[in-house]
Design a protein around this motif. Structure first.
Motif, short mmCIF file in Angstrom:
data_model
loop_
_atom_site.label_atom_id
_atom_site.label_comp_id
_atom_site.label_asym_id
_atom_site.label_seq_id
_atom_site.Cartn_x
_atom_site.Cartn_y
_atom_site.Cartn_z
N LEU A 8 -10.21 -42.98 0.33
CA LEU A 8 -10.26 -41.70 1.05
C LEU A 8 -10.39 -41.92 2.55
N VAL A 9 -9.77 -41.02 3.30
CA VAL A 9 -9.87 -41.08 4.76
C VAL A 9 -11.22 -40.54 5.20
N ARG A 10 -11.94 -41.30 5.99
CA ARG A 10 -13.24 -40.87 6.51
C ARG A 10 -13.17 -40.47 7.98
N GLU A 11 -12.10 -40.87 8.64
CA GLU A 11 -11.93 -40.51 10.04
C GLU A 11 -10.44 -40.45 10.38
N PHE A 12 -10.12 -39.77 11.46
CA PHE A 12 -8.74 -39.68 11.94
C PHE A 12 -8.66 -40.34 13.31
N VAL A 13 -7.48 -40.89 13.62
CA VAL A 13 -7.23 -41.53 14.91
C VAL A 13 -6.15 -40.74 15.64
N PHE A 14 -6.44 -40.34 16.88
CA PHE A 14 -5.48 -39.57 17.68
C PHE A 14 -4.50 -40.51 18.38
N LEU A 15 -3.22 -40.16 18.29
CA LEU A 15 -2.17 -40.93 18.97
C LEU A 15 -1.39 -40.07 19.95
N GLY A 16 -1.97 -38.93 20.35
CA GLY A 16 -1.25 -37.95 21.16
C GLY A 16 -0.72 -38.48 22.48
N PHE A 17 -1.51 -39.33 23.15
CA PHE A 17 -1.09 -39.86 24.45
C PHE A 17 -0.83 -41.36 24.40
N SER A 18 -0.57 -41.88 23.20
CA SER A 18 -0.38 -43.33 23.05
C SER A 18 0.87 -43.82 23.78
N SER A 19 1.88 -42.97 23.92
CA SER A 19 3.11 -43.37 24.62
C SER A 19 2.93 -43.37 26.13
N LEU A 20 1.78 -42.87 26.61
CA LEU A 20 1.50 -42.81 28.05
C LEU A 20 0.30 -43.68 28.40
N ALA A 21 0.24 -44.85 27.79
CA ALA A 21 -0.94 -45.72 27.96
C ALA A 21 -1.21 -46.06 29.42
N GLY A 22 -0.17 -46.26 30.20
CA GLY A 22 -0.36 -46.62 31.61
C GLY A 22 -0.80 -45.47 32.49
N SER A 170 -3.01 -41.55 2.39
CA SER A 170 -1.94 -42.41 2.88
C SER A 170 -2.09 -42.84 4.34
N SER A 171 -2.59 -41.97 5.20
CA SER A 171 -2.67 -42.31 6.62
C SER A 171 -3.79 -41.51 7.28
N ASN A 172 -4.30 -42.05 8.37
CA ASN A 172 -5.32 -41.31 9.13
C ASN A 172 -4.93 -41.18 10.60
N GLN A 173 -3.65 -41.38 10.91
CA GLN A 173 -3.18 -41.34 12.30
C GLN A 173 -2.54 -39.99 12.60
N LEU A 174 -3.15 -39.26 13.54
CA LEU A 174 -2.64 -37.94 13.96
C LEU A 174 -1.85 -38.10 15.25
N HIS A 175 -0.60 -37.70 15.24
CA HIS A 175 0.23 -37.77 16.45
C HIS A 175 -0.03 -36.54 17.32
N HIS A 176 -1.25 -36.43 17.76
CA HIS A 176 -1.69 -35.28 18.55
C HIS A 176 -2.97 -35.68 19.28
N PHE A 177 -3.53 -34.78 20.10
CA PHE A 177 -4.77 -35.11 20.80
C PHE A 177 -5.95 -34.27 20.33
N PHE A 178 -5.73 -33.41 19.31
CA PHE A 178 -6.84 -32.72 18.65
C PHE A 178 -6.39 -32.35 17.24
N CYS A 179 -7.30 -31.83 16.44
CA CYS A 179 -7.02 -31.56 15.03
C CYS A 179 -6.35 -30.21 14.85
N ASP A 180 -5.07 -30.16 15.16
CA ASP A 180 -4.28 -28.95 14.95
C ASP A 180 -3.76 -28.95 13.51
N ILE A 181 -3.23 -27.81 13.06
CA ILE A 181 -2.84 -27.65 11.66
C ILE A 181 -1.72 -28.60 11.27
#
Length: 314
Positions: A8-22, A170-181
């Motif tokens: 089971l997923v216990r936490e989520f990881v946000f990837l919303g700004f991962s493409s803008l790391a610099g 299956s996954s805990n990676q959210l392609h966003h910066f907050f928990c939207d629907i």
């Protein structure tokens, strides 16, 4: 424990700004300035409306409540986003994600219904001015705000329950910066079409019903204004509604783009960009559109500042 081999997923990881790391430190500085400015302007609006008796009218009462909603709305999302911009691991607990989604939906849905109440206020002020103080008494205004909050609470509770009763394996990676629907639904192991349809229908009702009420109000308002004998009178009446109409267009435009699509044809980064506009930029511009360009509000603010300075000297 994160998601590993079907656990089971216990936490989520946000990837919303991962493409803008610099650019994340720059984004942190920009968003922090915008957030502090938004908090400051909303605090000025609320305190001015409370302290100046000339603003103790239904219109400014609703504007003060709107400022409260937007202050809370940004508080739910922006501080966590700012921390994540500087953090190596951008994570949120399963419970924290559910609380964030519920709070965001509650405030956002209440905001939609409040805009409808504000449209009704403008309708009464222009179409039935002689009975305005009776029809829009303090009890009625409080009742409208309470109804908006009750509707927002109910919708938020149903949607959050439907989303977080789904299995997450299956996954805990959210392609966003907050928990939207939509981002949370995408990482659910499976979800029925029924739950997705119910969520979309609720989002549609939250957007369409208030918008229809606003449209009806403005049809009546425009027909009444066109009967005014003087051009100056028509201009003043239209100007009192212009700010409300601008915010209605921005709010419902962004929200409809995000929530009224069965299958997204847009990338997650495009959705995140639109989300930035209504979670950060719209709360920034709303106070300026509604109040800080309003002559009556500016006069009241000057009186409040003047009294405060006089009291501090004594």
């Amino acid at each position: 424990m994160e998601c590993v081999n079907g656990s089971l997923v216990r936490e989520f990881v946000f990837l919303g700004f991962s493409s803008l790391a610099g650019l994340q430190r720059l984004l942190f500085a920009v968003f922090l300035v915008v957030y502090l400015f938004t908090l400051g302007t909303n605090a000025i609006i609320i305190s001015t409306v409370v302290l100046d008796r000339a603003l103790h009218t239904p219109m400014y009462f609703f504007l003060a409540v709107l400022s409260c909603f937007e202050t809370c709305y940004t508080f739910v999302i922006v501080p966590k986003m700012l921390v994540d911009l500087l953090a190596q691991k951008k994570a949120i607990s399963f419970l924290g994600c559910a609380i964030q989604m519920f709070s965001f939906l509650f405030l956002g849905c209440s905001h939609s219904f409040l805009l409808a109440a504000m449209g009704y206020d403008r309708y009464v002020a222009i179409c039935d001015p002689l009975r305005y103080t009776v029809l829009m008494g303090h009890g009625v205004c409080v009742g409208l705000v309470a109804a908006a909050c009750a509707c927002g609470f109910t919708v938020a509770e149903i949607i959050t329950s439907l989303v977080f009763h789904l299995p997450f394996h299956s996954s805990n990676q959210l392609h966003h910066f907050f928990c939207d629907i939509s981002p949370v639904l995408k990482v659910a192991s499976h979800h029925t079409h029924f739950s997705q349809i119910v969520i979309i229908m609720l989002c549609a009702l939250v957007l369409i019903i208030p918008l229809l009420l606003i449209l009806v109000s403005y049809i009546c308002i425009i027909s009444a204004i066109l009967q005014f004998p003087s051009t100056l009178g028509r201009y003043k009446a239209f100007s009192t509604c212009a700010s409300h109409l601008i915010i209605v267009i921005v709010h419902y435009g962004c929200a409809s783009f995000i929530y009224l699509r069965l299958k997204s044809n847009y990338s997650s980064s495009q959705d995140a960009l639109i989300s930035v506009s209504y979670t950060i930029l719209t709360p920034l511009f709303n106070p300026m559109i509604y109040n800080l360009r309003n002559k009556e509000f500016k006069s009241a603010l000057q009186r409040v500042v003047g009294r405060t300075i006089c009291l501090s000297r004594h």
